[in-house]
Design an enzyme around this catalytic site. Structure first.
Site, short mmCIF file in Angstrom:
data_model
loop_
_atom_site.label_atom_id
_atom_site.label_comp_id
_atom_site.label_asym_id
_atom_site.label_seq_id
_atom_site.Cartn_x
_atom_site.Cartn_y
_atom_site.Cartn_z
CD GLU A 182 -16.04 -3.24 110.01
OE1 GLU A 182 -16.21 -3.20 108.87
OE2 GLU A 182 -16.88 -3.85 110.97
CG ASP B 24 -13.85 -12.53 109.71
OD1 ASP B 24 -14.57 -13.77 109.51
OD2 ASP B 24 -14.25 -11.74 108.91
CG ASN C 97 -18.99 -2.09 106.14
OD1 ASN C 97 -18.45 -3.02 105.64
ND2 ASN C 97 -18.42 -1.64 107.08
CG HIS D 247 -16.71 -5.62 106.09
ND1 HIS D 247 -17.38 -5.66 106.90
CD2 HIS D 247 -16.84 -6.82 105.48
CE1 HIS D 247 -18.57 -6.44 107.05
NE2 HIS D 247 -17.92 -7.62 106.10
#
Length: 262
Positions: free
Chosen positions: A158, A90, A151, A153
């Site tokens: 996401e 990313d 979280n 990911h």
């Protein structure tokens, strides 16, 4: 070079969420030991790829949680890094040139002496997404080396914003606020308002198109995400659960990251 059609098959071979492979993480006393063990595992996969095909291709995560792993990987013996090609997962959109928070720059400073194909969003993120998707699909991926966000990911896929059967290899996404706050907590940025709101990310199918997956997760703050990865229903609510649909996954944890596991 592997035909593109074959690579597209590889990207979707794992896609049935009816498959739910039990993950058996290896737990080590600290981050250094977990990273070193992961580095040995990746090195063996690279040696095999070099022996069988004459080259290897890997995808890397850029995050503080990968420091110990990459430090250990650089000193693994008997690897001709000149024959290894790397991609990364990313990249932020909107960072100034040369920003130290750039994931490509972060990896350049830490990877062994291999060739890294950087994501360079520039002024046309959509065009870069298409270009990088072609790079991902160009030849087989041997290993994806990843971490897990607080979280749940993987890359910047996401929760509840990703598609486990995404036909694209790279997407423009809006970052979850939890992910942006993690960048501050990891001391990559000084304040939340400094963290970009958008990024390009490899999709879940692109990450899982690799023959093997090696995950390194450390820290008590990651323990809830590790527990969800292991026990939550497989689906976009916890992107890391996608790892349970892949046939060859090894997860390396330090003791704090494993603290909520049975």
């Amino acid at each position: 070079m592997q035909p593109l059609a074959d690579l597209e098959v590889a990207m979707t071979a794992w896609e049935s969420t009816e498959r739910d492979v039990e993950l058996r993480p290896a737990v080590y006393p600290d981050a250094a030991a977990a990273g070193a063990a992961a580095a040995r595992a990746v090195a063996e996969l690279v040696r095999t790829a070099l022996a069988e095909r004459g080259q290897a291709r890997l995808i890397f995560a850029a995050a503080p949680s990968q420091e110990e792993f990459l430090t250990a990987l650089r000193v693994q013996p008997d690897i001709d890094w000149a024959r290894v090609r790397a991609l990364h997962m990313d990249e932020y959109i909107g960072l100034p040139d040369g920003a130290p928070q750039s994931f490509a720059q972060w990896l350049r400073d830490r990877l062994p002496p291999l060739h890294l194909e950087p994501i360079t969003p520039g002024d046309d993120a959509a065009a870069e997404a298409r270009r990088y998707a072609d790079a991902v699909r160009r030849e087989p991926i041997d290993v994806t080396c990843l971490g897990i966000g607080v979280n749940g990911h993987i890359a910047f896929n996401e929760p509840d914003q990703c598609d486990f059967e995404d036909p694209e290899a790279v997407r423009l996404i809006t970052l979850d606020e939890t992910s942006r706050q993690q960048q501050v907590d990891d001391e990559c940025f000084s304040a939340l308002e400094d963290v970009p709101r958008e990024a390009l990310t490899l999709t879940v199918p692109a990450l899982l198109s690799a023959s093997s997956i090696i995950g390194v997760v450390q820290g008590e703050h990651k323990a809830p995400a590790v527990a969800r990865m292991m026990t939550a229903p497989v689906g976009p609510g916890c992107p890391a659960t996608a790892l349970r649909t892949h046939p060859d996954v090894e997860i390396f944890l330090d003791t704090p990251a494993a603290s909520l596991l049975p």
